[in-house]
Design a protein around this motif. Structure first.
Motif, PDB file in Angstrom:
ATOM      1  N   LYS A 214       0.825  -1.168  -0.149  1.00  0.00           N
ATOM      2  CA  LYS A 214       0.029   0.087  -0.098  1.00  0.00           C
ATOM      3  C   LYS A 214       0.813   1.219   0.092  1.00  0.00           C
ATOM      4  N   ALA A 215       2.026   1.271   0.982  1.00  0.00           N
ATOM      5  CA  ALA A 215       2.728   2.313   1.070  1.00  0.00           C
ATOM      6  C   ALA A 215       3.972   2.507  -0.390  1.00  0.00           C
ATOM      7  N   GLY A 216       4.087   1.641  -1.087  1.00  0.00           N
ATOM      8  CA  GLY A 216       4.889   1.231  -2.312  1.00  0.00           C
ATOM      9  C   GLY A 216       6.230   1.316  -1.992  1.00  0.00           C
ATOM     10  N   LYS A 217       6.661   0.488  -0.611  1.00  0.00           N
ATOM     11  CA  LYS A 217       7.756   0.516  -0.043  1.00  0.00           C
ATOM     12  C   LYS A 217       8.323  -0.989  -0.813  1.00  0.00           C
ATOM     13  N   PRO A 218       9.442  -1.406  -0.738  1.00  0.00           N
ATOM     14  CA  PRO A 218      10.371  -2.487  -1.080  1.00  0.00           C
ATOM     15  C   PRO A 218       9.402  -3.916  -0.444  1.00  0.00           C
ATOM     16  N   ALA A 219       9.328  -4.705  -1.190  1.00  0.00           N
ATOM     17  CA  ALA A 219       8.377  -6.085  -0.722  1.00  0.00           C
ATOM     18  C   ALA A 219       9.416  -6.914  -0.201  1.00  0.00           C
ATOM     19  N   LYS A 220       9.783  -6.589   0.902  1.00  0.00           N
ATOM     20  CA  LYS A 220      10.609  -7.337   1.912  1.00  0.00           C
ATOM     21  C   LYS A 220       9.638  -8.639   2.519  1.00  0.00           C
ATOM     22  N   ALA A 221       8.614  -8.082   3.125  1.00  0.00           N
ATOM     23  CA  ALA A 221       7.817  -9.093   3.960  1.00  0.00           C
ATOM     24  C   ALA A 221       7.015  -9.888   2.925  1.00  0.00           C
ATOM     25  N   PHE A 222       6.855  -9.417   1.840  1.00  0.00           N
ATOM     26  CA  PHE A 222       5.954 -10.280   0.574  1.00  0.00           C
ATOM     27  C   PHE A 222       6.963 -11.516   0.504  1.00  0.00           C
ATOM     28  N   ARG A 223       8.339 -11.172   0.144  1.00  0.00           N
ATOM     29  CA  ARG A 223       9.342 -12.263   0.157  1.00  0.00           C
ATOM     30  C   ARG A 223       9.370 -13.043   1.163  1.00  0.00           C
ATOM     31  N   GLU A 224       9.375 -12.786   2.352  1.00  0.00           N
ATOM     32  CA  GLU A 224       9.452 -13.391   3.452  1.00  0.00           C
ATOM     33  C   GLU A 224       8.054 -14.411   3.659  1.00  0.00           C
ATOM     34  N   VAL A 225       7.022 -13.771   3.154  1.00  0.00           N
ATOM     35  CA  VAL A 225       5.811 -15.007   3.117  1.00  0.00           C
ATOM     36  C   VAL A 225       6.214 -16.146   2.410  1.00  0.00           C
ATOM     37  N   PHE A 226       6.781 -15.886   1.126  1.00  0.00           N
ATOM     38  CA  PHE A 226       7.118 -16.818   0.078  1.00  0.00           C
ATOM     39  C   PHE A 226       7.999 -17.805   0.791  1.00  0.00           C
ATOM     40  N   GLN A 227       9.004 -17.386   1.450  1.00  0.00           N
ATOM     41  CA  GLN A 227      10.032 -18.142   2.110  1.00  0.00           C
ATOM     42  C   GLN A 227       9.318 -19.175   3.028  1.00  0.00           C
ATOM     43  N   VAL A 228       8.419 -18.602   3.912  1.00  0.00           N
ATOM     44  CA  VAL A 228       7.978 -19.259   4.995  1.00  0.00           C
ATOM     45  C   VAL A 228       7.002 -20.401   4.118  1.00  0.00           C
ATOM     46  N   LEU A 229       6.396 -20.217   3.322  1.00  0.00           N
ATOM     47  CA  LEU A 229       5.551 -21.093   2.463  1.00  0.00           C
ATOM     48  C   LEU A 229       6.457 -22.124   1.870  1.00  0.00           C
ATOM     49  N   ARG A 230       7.496 -21.758   1.082  1.00  0.00           N
ATOM     50  CA  ARG A 230       8.376 -22.650   0.591  1.00  0.00           C
ATOM     51  C   ARG A 230       8.958 -23.630   1.572  1.00  0.00           C
ATOM     52  N   GLU A 231       9.435 -23.078   2.751  1.00  0.00           N
ATOM     53  CA  GLU A 231      10.000 -23.800   3.785  1.00  0.00           C
ATOM     54  C   GLU A 231       8.769 -24.912   4.380  1.00  0.00           C
ATOM     55  N   LEU A 232       7.666 -24.413   4.358  1.00  0.00           N
ATOM     56  CA  LEU A 232       6.427 -25.556   4.938  1.00  0.00           C
ATOM     57  C   LEU A 232       6.293 -26.482   3.910  1.00  0.00           C
ATOM     58  N   HIS A 233       6.308 -26.285   2.592  1.00  0.00           N
ATOM     59  CA  HIS A 233       6.216 -27.110   1.547  1.00  0.00           C
ATOM     60  C   HIS A 233       7.459 -28.006   1.657  1.00  0.00           C
ATOM     61  N   GLU A 234       8.582 -27.631   1.529  1.00  0.00           N
ATOM     62  CA  GLU A 234       9.667 -28.619   1.600  1.00  0.00           C
ATOM     63  C   GLU A 234       9.595 -29.607   2.509  1.00  0.00           C
ATOM     64  N   SER A 235       9.338 -28.806   3.791  1.00  0.00           N
ATOM     65  CA  SER A 235       9.362 -29.710   5.062  1.00  0.00           C
ATOM     66  C   SER A 235       8.144 -30.808   5.058  1.00  0.00           C
ATOM     67  N   SER A 236       7.087 -30.580   4.242  1.00  0.00           N
ATOM     68  CA  SER A 236       5.870 -31.482   4.337  1.00  0.00           C
ATOM     69  C   SER A 236       6.296 -32.442   3.220  1.00  0.00           C
ATOM     70  N   ASP A 237       7.285 -32.155   2.143  1.00  0.00           N
ATOM     71  CA  ASP A 237       7.547 -33.367   1.097  1.00  0.00           C
ATOM     72  C   ASP A 237       8.411 -34.236   1.959  1.00  0.00           C
ATOM     73  N   SER A 238       9.272 -33.987   2.798  1.00  0.00           N
ATOM     74  CA  SER A 238      10.564 -34.911   3.450  1.00  0.00           C
ATOM     75  C   SER A 238       9.931 -35.594   4.450  1.00  0.00           C
TER      76      SER A 238
END
Length: 176
Positions: free
Chosen positions: A152-176
């Motif tokens: 909304k503020a037009g700032k760099p998407a740091k938290a946006f990338r962190e959400v993706f990282q969390v989801l990817r870690e969850l996905h990888e941990s569920s695969d193994s």
């Protein structure tokens, strides 16, 4: 009296299949391109493909060489492959490519899920909790709110990338 070497006129002759020089060159180019694809693979991927020891050594050499030496080595690999069955090599390459495309599809699914989490908030987080029960709901909600504020503020998407990282870690941990 008929000679012994002559065939009787009623016996069918074997059919001779003529292959043009252009066709032969085309087939050799295909084998050389297959060799180039093999040379481009990492050593870990090469181990997954069944091949003779001589061919594996030639590929390792081609990976070390540069310029003209590499070109000649690729031609040599193509020549070696004329005498072997290339179907297992092709099947191994296809399997590796398929794994890459599957990983890309999974990546896109996670991106869509991330977008939903940031835009929809709690309802999308509930879906994530259904998919991955060991999710830290509080952290995900916090990152989603922070990503929405950044957007909304037009700032760099740091938290946006962190959400993706969390989801990817969850996905990888569920695969193994």
């Amino acid at each position: 009296m008929a000679r012994k070497n002559q065939k009787a006129p009623w016996e069918p002759e074997e059919e001779i299949i003529w292959v043009s020089k252009t066709e032969m060159k085309h087939d050799m180019d295909i084998l050389q391109k297959l060799g180039e694809e093999l040379v481009a693979l990492t050593p870990a991927m090469l181990k997954k493909i069944p091949m003779s020891e001589d061919l594996a050594d030639a590929i390792k050499d081609a990976q070390r060489f540069k310029n003209e030496a590499k070109r000649r080595q690729l031609q040599y690999i193509g020549k070696m492959m004329r005498t072997i069955d290339t179907e297992p090599l092709q099947a191994g390459l296809d399997k590796i490519r398929n794994k890459h495309s599957q990983a890309t599809v999974e990546f896109h699914k996670l991106e869509k899920l991330r977008d939903r989490v940031v835009e929809e908030g709690d309802s999308a987080i509930a879906d994530v909790m259904d998919l991955y029960p060991n999710t830290d709901r509080q952290r995900l909600r916090q990152l989603a709110r922070q990503a929405a504020k950044e957007k909304k503020a037009g700032k760099p998407a740091k938290a946006f990338r962190e959400v993706f990282q969390v989801l990817r870690e969850l996905h990888e941990s569920s695969d193994s």
